[in-house]
Design an enzyme around this catalytic site. Structure first.
Site, short mmCIF file in Angstrom:
data_model
loop_
_atom_site.label_atom_id
_atom_site.label_comp_id
_atom_site.label_asym_id
_atom_site.label_seq_id
_atom_site.Cartn_x
_atom_site.Cartn_y
_atom_site.Cartn_z
N SER A 96 38.20 35.49 49.03
CA SER A 96 38.37 36.49 47.96
C SER A 96 37.51 37.70 48.32
O SER A 96 36.28 37.64 48.26
CB SER A 96 37.94 35.92 46.61
N LYS A 171 43.97 38.49 42.66
CA LYS A 171 42.83 37.58 42.55
C LYS A 171 41.71 38.21 41.73
O LYS A 171 41.05 37.53 40.93
CB LYS A 171 42.31 37.19 43.94
N LYS A 239 30.02 38.34 42.82
CA LYS A 239 30.64 39.19 43.85
C LYS A 239 32.04 39.62 43.41
O LYS A 239 32.42 40.79 43.53
CB LYS A 239 30.69 38.41 45.17
#
Length: 294
Positions: A96, A171, A239
């Site tokens: 990701s 995502k 993140k």
């Protein structure tokens, strides 16, 4: 037999690699630490001594590493994927990362003679173990068609969502929804416990109504048990939320709930709780209510 190299055998990567072995693929894995490589070998796969060693004979190369710089480090340079994979290999990035980085790296891969798709996954550790991940795929229709049989061995819902970078954009939206849901669930559990309600019964009935969700199913019991062993670490969600808030700002989109939860997650990481499961938001929510669950 299709030969697959997988780089990154962490919480998600190792069970994904194991499921590829079960599906009949010839799987070679590489990881910075040796123990996951040994576990893959025990499961019927092979171990590599370097990225170059892992990818040299692979038809398909999967990367499953934490962040954009990690992916860049794996694929670029004289020891990386692009310099050592055979011509025509297909690169699938299940990490990701930032959508703009995914798009740039895909362009580099195609220019070097490889196929490329960004295919981040959702479903956490259990989804990886059960080969039931949801996978959102960006790339050309041709590269998606080549990747789909491999992805079917690790996931249950595989959808082509657009060109290179689109998988990472979807995502990011996924991580926004998940984070806000976890925080809402944490607040609900703190609320229920404050009133002395039977929380097991409460979550059961809530799960059967409109409030029901996979987040409630997978994270509710962890909160009740005070079990924050990582299925997906807060540091990684931190993140991801940074990607969400930055990308939203770049296109003038406001994400007020996402921004608020991003700050809560960042606070947990900053104080040293980044290794906890993202259901660890429950800890901070309790503390903000003056309760100690340690």
């Amino acid at each position: 037999m299709t030969s697959i190299a997988i780089i990154g055998l962490g919480i998600m990567g190792l069970p994904m690699a194991t499921n590829l072995v079960k599906a009949g693929y010839d799987v070679t894995g590489f990881n910075r630490s040796q123990e996951p490589i040994d576990k893959l070998v025990e499961a019927g796969g092979k171990g590599a001594t370097s990225i170059a060693d892992a990818v040299k004979d692979a038809d398909v190369i999967i990367t499953m590493v934490p962040d954009s710089p990690d992916v860049e480090g794996v694929v670029r340079g004289e020891d990386g994927v692009f310099a050592n994979a055979k011509a025509g290999a297909l690169w699938i990035d299940n990490s990701s990362i930032r959508p703009d980085v995914a798009k740039t790296l895909a362009e580099e891969a195609v220019a070097a003679g490889f196929g490329a798709v960004d295919a981040p996954v959702s479903g956490g550790e259990q989804g990886a173990i059960d080969a039931a991940l949801s996978i959102m795929v960006g790339g050309s229709p041709e590269h998606f068609a080549a990747a789909e049989p491999v992805l079917n061995a690790i996931g249950k819902t595989i959808v082509h969502v657009g060109p290179a970078g689109a998988g990472q954009t979807v995502k990011a939206a996924n991580q926004l929804i998940v984070a806000v849901n976890i925080q809402a669930l944490a607040e609900a559990v703190v609320f229920l416990e404050a009133f002395g309600v039977d929380t097991d019964a409460a979550l059961k009935v809530l799960g059967g109504g409109l409030a029901g969700s996979k987040v409630l199913d997978q994270k509710g019991q962890k909160m009740l048990d005070r079990n924050f062993d990582p299925g997906f670490r807060l540091a990684l969600h931190n993140k991801d939320l940074g990607i969400v808030t930055s990308a939203a700002r770049s296109v003038g989109v406001t994400v007020p709930l996402g921004a608020a939860v991003a700050q809560l997650v960042n606070a947990l990481v900053a104080r040293g709780d980044g290794g906890l499961d993202h259901s660890g938001l429950f800890k901070l929510t309790n503390e903000l209510s003056g309760k100690d669950i340690s």
